[in-house]
Motif scaffolding. Structure first.
Motif, mmCIF file in Angstrom:
data_model
loop_
_atom_site.group_PDB
_atom_site.id
_atom_site.type_symbol
_atom_site.label_atom_id
_atom_site.label_comp_id
_atom_site.label_asym_id
_atom_site.label_seq_id
_atom_site.Cartn_x
_atom_site.Cartn_y
_atom_site.Cartn_z
ATOM 1 N N LEU A 161 -32.209 -1.547 -55.222
ATOM 2 C CA LEU A 161 -33.431 -1.897 -54.501
ATOM 3 C C LEU A 161 -34.182 -0.655 -54.026
ATOM 4 C CD1 LEU A 161 -32.147 -4.939 -52.438
ATOM 5 C CD2 LEU A 161 -33.746 -4.993 -54.370
ATOM 6 N N SER A 162 -33.459 0.361 -53.607
ATOM 7 C CA SER A 162 -34.097 1.608 -53.174
ATOM 8 C C SER A 162 -34.822 2.276 -54.341
ATOM 9 C CB SER A 162 -33.060 2.573 -52.603
ATOM 10 O OG SER A 162 -32.504 2.057 -51.430
ATOM 11 N N GLN A 163 -34.170 2.260 -55.486
ATOM 12 C CA GLN A 163 -34.798 2.859 -56.668
ATOM 13 C C GLN A 163 -36.045 2.085 -57.068
ATOM 14 O OE1 GLN A 163 -32.298 2.967 -60.118
ATOM 15 N NE2 GLN A 163 -33.608 4.392 -61.202
ATOM 16 N N SER A 193 -14.524 -4.531 -52.853
ATOM 17 C CA SER A 193 -15.400 -4.936 -53.960
ATOM 18 C C SER A 193 -16.767 -5.361 -53.445
ATOM 19 C CB SER A 193 -14.770 -6.083 -54.754
ATOM 20 O OG SER A 193 -13.590 -5.670 -55.365
ATOM 21 N N TYR A 194 -16.774 -6.105 -52.365
ATOM 22 C CA TYR A 194 -18.023 -6.590 -51.783
ATOM 23 C C TYR A 194 -18.884 -5.425 -51.301
ATOM 24 C CZ TYR A 194 -21.078 -9.566 -48.931
ATOM 25 O OH TYR A 194 -22.153 -10.210 -48.385
ATOM 26 N N ILE A 195 -18.268 -4.454 -50.649
ATOM 27 C CA ILE A 195 -19.006 -3.277 -50.177
ATOM 28 C C ILE A 195 -19.583 -2.501 -51.356
ATOM 29 C CG2 ILE A 195 -18.746 -1.010 -49.051
ATOM 30 C CD1 ILE A 195 -16.797 -2.433 -47.089
ATOM 31 N N ARG A 196 -18.788 -2.357 -52.425
ATOM 32 C CA ARG A 196 -19.303 -1.677 -53.615
ATOM 33 C C ARG A 196 -20.505 -2.410 -54.199
ATOM 34 N NH1 ARG A 196 -13.889 -0.178 -54.379
ATOM 35 N NH2 ARG A 196 -13.339 -2.094 -55.484
ATOM 36 N N ASN A 205 -24.291 -0.946 -54.479
ATOM 37 C CA ASN A 205 -25.023 -0.907 -55.740
ATOM 38 C C ASN A 205 -26.357 -1.642 -55.635
ATOM 39 O OD1 ASN A 205 -23.056 0.586 -57.040
ATOM 40 N ND2 ASN A 205 -22.017 -1.209 -57.863
ATOM 41 N N GLU A 206 -26.350 -2.757 -54.921
ATOM 42 C CA GLU A 206 -27.586 -3.514 -54.735
ATOM 43 C C GLU A 206 -28.594 -2.717 -53.910
ATOM 44 O OE1 GLU A 206 -28.993 -7.819 -52.967
ATOM 45 O OE2 GLU A 206 -26.903 -7.544 -53.531
ATOM 46 N N VAL A 207 -28.124 -2.062 -52.862
ATOM 47 C CA VAL A 207 -29.008 -1.230 -52.038
ATOM 48 C C VAL A 207 -29.577 -0.088 -52.871
ATOM 49 C CG1 VAL A 207 -29.048 0.429 -50.112
ATOM 50 C CG2 VAL A 207 -27.982 -1.813 -49.821
#
Length: 89
Positions: free
Chosen positions: A62-64, A50-53, A57-59
């Motif tokens: 932020l990339s977008q 869950s943490y990796i997901r 999603n946060e990356v």
């Protein structure tokens, strides 16, 4: 026979597995509250997934957002290309 010997030497022991699970537990903010209580391996692995997901999603978010900002900035073509290459690494 030699094939079986090399296979068994590559297996992880229960102690090694428990140490790895405990190490993963310490990396999770929600399970790492400065205590050394053991949490079940199933819970640790589930929380890690869950943490990796969430991190992925946060990356992505932020990339977008960064990409949108870069598109709105007036960068020289060369500068924009350097930034994009750095971001893709």
């Amino acid at each position: 026979m030699s094939g079986q010997g090399s296979t068994s030497s590559n297996r992880i022991t229960d102690d090694e597995l428990n140490a790895l699970i405990f190490h993963l537990q310490t990396l999770l903010p929600q399970l790492n509250h400065g205590r050394h209580d053991r949490v079940s391996a199933t819970k640790v692995l589930s929380e890690i997934c869950s943490y990796i997901r969430r991190l992925r999603n946060e990356v992505d978010d932020l990339s977008q957002r960064l990409s949108q900002r870069l598109d709105s900035m007036d960068l020289a073509g060369f500068d924009a290309e350097i930034v994009r290459n750095l971001l893709q690494q």
